[in-house]
Write a protein that holds these residues in place. Structure first.
Motif, short mmCIF file in Angstrom:
data_model
loop_
_atom_site.label_atom_id
_atom_site.label_comp_id
_atom_site.label_asym_id
_atom_site.label_seq_id
_atom_site.Cartn_x
_atom_site.Cartn_y
_atom_site.Cartn_z
N PHE A 1 21.85 16.98 -15.38
CA PHE A 1 22.24 18.32 -14.91
C PHE A 1 21.61 19.42 -15.75
CE2 PHE A 1 25.07 16.14 -12.21
CZ PHE A 1 25.63 17.03 -11.31
N SER A 2 21.55 19.23 -17.09
CA SER A 2 20.97 20.26 -17.94
C SER A 2 19.48 20.44 -17.66
CB SER A 2 21.20 19.93 -19.42
OG SER A 2 20.64 18.68 -19.77
N ILE A 3 18.77 19.34 -17.42
CA ILE A 3 17.36 19.43 -17.06
C ILE A 3 17.19 20.11 -15.70
CG2 ILE A 3 15.28 18.08 -16.50
CD1 ILE A 3 16.24 16.01 -18.55
N PHE A 4 18.08 19.78 -14.78
CA PHE A 4 18.05 20.41 -13.45
C PHE A 4 18.27 21.92 -13.58
CE2 PHE A 4 20.30 21.73 -9.53
CZ PHE A 4 19.27 21.50 -8.62
N TYR A 5 19.20 22.33 -14.46
CA TYR A 5 19.44 23.76 -14.69
C TYR A 5 18.17 24.44 -15.19
CZ TYR A 5 24.57 23.60 -14.25
OH TYR A 5 25.86 23.49 -13.78
N LEU A 6 17.47 23.78 -16.13
CA LEU A 6 16.24 24.34 -16.67
C LEU A 6 15.18 24.54 -15.57
CD1 LEU A 6 15.85 22.30 -19.99
CD2 LEU A 6 16.31 24.74 -19.79
N ILE A 7 15.11 23.59 -14.66
CA ILE A 7 14.10 23.64 -13.60
C ILE A 7 14.38 24.77 -12.61
CG2 ILE A 7 13.16 22.39 -11.61
CD1 ILE A 7 13.59 19.80 -13.22
N ILE A 8 15.65 24.95 -12.25
CA ILE A 8 15.98 25.93 -11.21
C ILE A 8 16.24 27.34 -11.76
CG2 ILE A 8 16.93 24.12 -9.73
CD1 ILE A 8 19.73 25.20 -10.42
N ARG A 9 16.39 27.49 -13.07
CA ARG A 9 16.74 28.80 -13.65
C ARG A 9 15.81 29.92 -13.20
NH1 ARG A 9 15.70 32.23 -17.92
NH2 ARG A 9 13.97 30.96 -18.69
N PRO A 10 14.48 29.73 -13.20
CA PRO A 10 13.61 30.85 -12.80
C PRO A 10 13.81 31.30 -11.36
CG PRO A 10 12.36 29.14 -13.95
CD PRO A 10 13.70 28.56 -13.64
N TYR A 11 14.42 30.47 -10.55
CA TYR A 11 14.57 30.78 -9.13
C TYR A 11 15.97 31.29 -8.78
CZ TYR A 11 10.45 27.79 -9.28
OH TYR A 11 9.22 27.24 -9.60
N LEU A 12 16.87 31.36 -9.78
CA LEU A 12 18.24 31.79 -9.52
C LEU A 12 18.35 33.31 -9.57
CD1 LEU A 12 20.21 29.20 -11.70
CD2 LEU A 12 19.95 29.18 -9.21
N PRO A 13 19.09 33.89 -8.62
CA PRO A 13 19.25 35.36 -8.59
C PRO A 13 20.37 35.84 -9.53
CG PRO A 13 20.34 34.40 -6.71
CD PRO A 13 19.72 33.24 -7.46
N ILE A 14 20.36 35.39 -10.79
CA ILE A 14 21.38 35.80 -11.76
C ILE A 14 20.70 36.17 -13.07
CG2 ILE A 14 23.26 34.43 -10.79
CD1 ILE A 14 22.76 32.34 -12.93
N GLY A 15 21.39 37.00 -13.86
CA GLY A 15 20.87 37.41 -15.16
C GLY A 15 21.01 36.30 -16.20
N ASP A 16 20.42 36.52 -17.35
CA ASP A 16 20.43 35.51 -18.41
C ASP A 16 21.84 35.24 -18.92
OD1 ASP A 16 17.71 35.24 -18.21
OD2 ASP A 16 17.26 36.64 -19.84
N VAL A 17 22.63 36.30 -19.11
CA VAL A 17 23.99 36.12 -19.63
C VAL A 17 24.85 35.34 -18.63
CG1 VAL A 17 26.14 37.30 -20.23
CG2 VAL A 17 23.96 38.14 -21.13
N ALA A 18 24.74 35.69 -17.36
CA ALA A 18 25.49 34.96 -16.32
C ALA A 18 25.07 33.50 -16.27
CB ALA A 18 25.28 35.62 -14.96
N HIS B 1 28.48 19.29 -19.56
CA HIS B 1 29.45 18.41 -20.19
C HIS B 1 29.51 18.50 -21.71
CE1 HIS B 1 28.40 16.07 -16.33
NE2 HIS B 1 29.43 16.85 -16.10
N GLU B 2 28.39 18.24 -22.38
CA GLU B 2 28.36 18.20 -23.84
C GLU B 2 27.89 19.53 -24.42
OE1 GLU B 2 29.11 15.82 -26.01
OE2 GLU B 2 29.09 13.90 -24.94
N LEU B 3 28.28 19.79 -25.66
CA LEU B 3 27.80 20.97 -26.37
C LEU B 3 26.27 20.97 -26.45
CD1 LEU B 3 29.08 23.42 -27.82
CD2 LEU B 3 28.86 22.16 -29.96
N ALA B 4 25.69 19.79 -26.67
CA ALA B 4 24.23 19.68 -26.74
C ALA B 4 23.58 19.99 -25.41
CB ALA B 4 23.84 18.28 -27.20
N HIS B 5 24.22 19.60 -24.31
CA HIS B 5 23.68 19.89 -22.98
C HIS B 5 23.67 21.39 -22.71
CE1 HIS B 5 25.24 15.63 -21.89
NE2 HIS B 5 23.99 15.58 -22.32
N VAL B 6 24.74 22.06 -23.14
CA VAL B 6 24.84 23.51 -22.97
C VAL B 6 23.72 24.21 -23.75
CG1 VAL B 6 26.26 25.55 -23.45
CG2 VAL B 6 27.33 23.46 -22.56
N ALA B 7 23.52 23.79 -25.00
CA ALA B 7 22.47 24.38 -25.83
C ALA B 7 21.09 24.12 -25.23
CB ALA B 7 22.55 23.82 -27.25
N LEU B 8 20.88 22.90 -24.72
CA LEU B 8 19.60 22.54 -24.13
C LEU B 8 19.28 23.42 -22.92
CD1 LEU B 8 17.16 20.60 -23.74
CD2 LEU B 8 18.69 19.14 -22.39
#
Length: 343
Positions: free
Chosen positions: A178-195, A205-212
């Motif tokens: 999921f964290s890798i998927f988030y990284l891939i789709i982030r440039p295409y999401l209509p939301i700001g960095d903080v959101a 799930h994990e603290l490390a996944h959130v940081a990644l």
């Protein structure tokens, strides 16, 4: 030489051998943990981290060589005592003051995420007749903070060591995907960095996944992501007390032995209080101390995961994991979508 002296010598040698086997068992988990840390630095493995790597190595060892019975006492020490020590030290990752002063709006959202993950896992496990223990551990891991949450709740619901290890492995795998998927789709999401950071912190799930997932979005996004994640970690203790109440209520009806109070939670709370109101305020620690403690926490948790992973018997677990895995995969998707909407 009299039989009595021979008997005493035999007992002394036996005790010495048992002590050596105890220490060899601990060193065995430490040795594999060090290897896991090394492998986790390799390309590809950096995404899953040392915990999941350790469980994979322990699982492979068990399937090829079997369980090292001669080292059982030391391995069980790693699985029980070192695991609880790691959870206590994990409390130093939680700054209660920060959660209260800056993250109060996130606490309600975190409570919703945790309740949804656990209740939905429970309901779907009932409907599809999935293994309830695995489903509940996975629901807790997905809702709160991965391995640490699973390890904290496991003794309360009397989960087997192999169930705990398998749950941690599944959560580590899904969290990485999921964290890798988030990284891939982030440039295409209509939301700001903080959101985006808040979304990552409330759903991964994990603290490390959130940081990644959040780090590439910038320092502000990462700060909000970690704050959102800490709000979920904060709710681990009240969640454990809810599970204790539920299990004792259930056992009073069935006549089973009452669940023992997990006293290591008190240590977790004390460490959280120290980190929030003492360290950095009344007491200034030498530079790098908290990083050293964080690394020690990860090492102890990794050794514990190895000890738990050695209990996984593929023949016994194969038929039990498919449905819980499918359920938590669906639950994780639902959480991601819901949090994206309410972030």
């Amino acid at each position: 030489m009299s039989p009595t002296i021979l008997s005493l010598r035999w007992e002394a040698n036996n005790m010495r051998a048992e002590k050596l086997q105890f220490w060899y068992g601990i060193l065995f988990t430490l040795f594999i943990a060090v290897i896991s840390f090394g492998i986790a630095q390799l390309p590809g493995f950096t995404y899953i981290g040392p915990l999941a790597t350790a469980i994979i190595l322990a699982f492979i060892y068990r399937q090829i060589f079997g369980y090292p019975d001669r080292l059982r006492s030391g391995i069980q020490f790693s699985a029980k005592v070192l695991l609880r020590a790691a959870i206590i030290l994990y409390g130093l990752k939680l700054n209660i003051d920060t959660v209260f002063t800056e993250g109060l709006p996130l606490l309600m959202k975190s409570a919703i995420v945790i309740a949804l993950a656990i209740l939905l896992s429970y309901t779907l496990a009932k409907i599809f007749k999935a293994d309830m223990t695995l489903s509940m551990l996975l629901g807790v891991g997905a809702g709160v903070c991965g391995a640490a949450a699973i390890a904290a709740v496991a003794p309360i619901i009397k989960a087997k060591d192999e169930d705990t290890a398998v749950s941690v492995g599944i959560i580590a795998l899904l969290g990485t995907v999921f964290s890798i998927f988030y990284l891939i789709i982030r440039p295409y999401l209509p939301i700001g960095d903080v959101a985006y950071g808040v979304w990552s912190g409330l759903s991964l799930h994990e603290l490390a996944h959130v940081a990644l997932a959040a780090e590439p979005a910038g320092e502000e996004a990462l700060a909000f992501a970690l704050l959102a994640k800490l709000s979920r970690v904060f709710l681990l203790v009240p969640l454990c007390f809810i599970f204790i109440w539920y299990m004792r209520r259930k056992q009073s009806r069935t006549g089973e032995a009452k669940v023992a109070f997990p006293y290591f939670l008190i240590g977790f709370i004390l460490m959280s209080l120290l980190n929030s109101y003492v360290f950095g305020n009344a007491v200034v620690l030498p530079e790098g101390t908290m990083d050293l403690i964080s690394n020690l926490t990860t090492l102890l948790l990794t050794m514990a995961m190895i000890a738990l992973g050695l209990n996984i018997n593929m023949k016994d677990m194969a038929g039990r994991t498919l449905r819980p895995f499918a359920i938590i995969f669906f639950v994780s998707i639902l959480i991601s979508v819901m949090v994206y909407i309410i972030k």
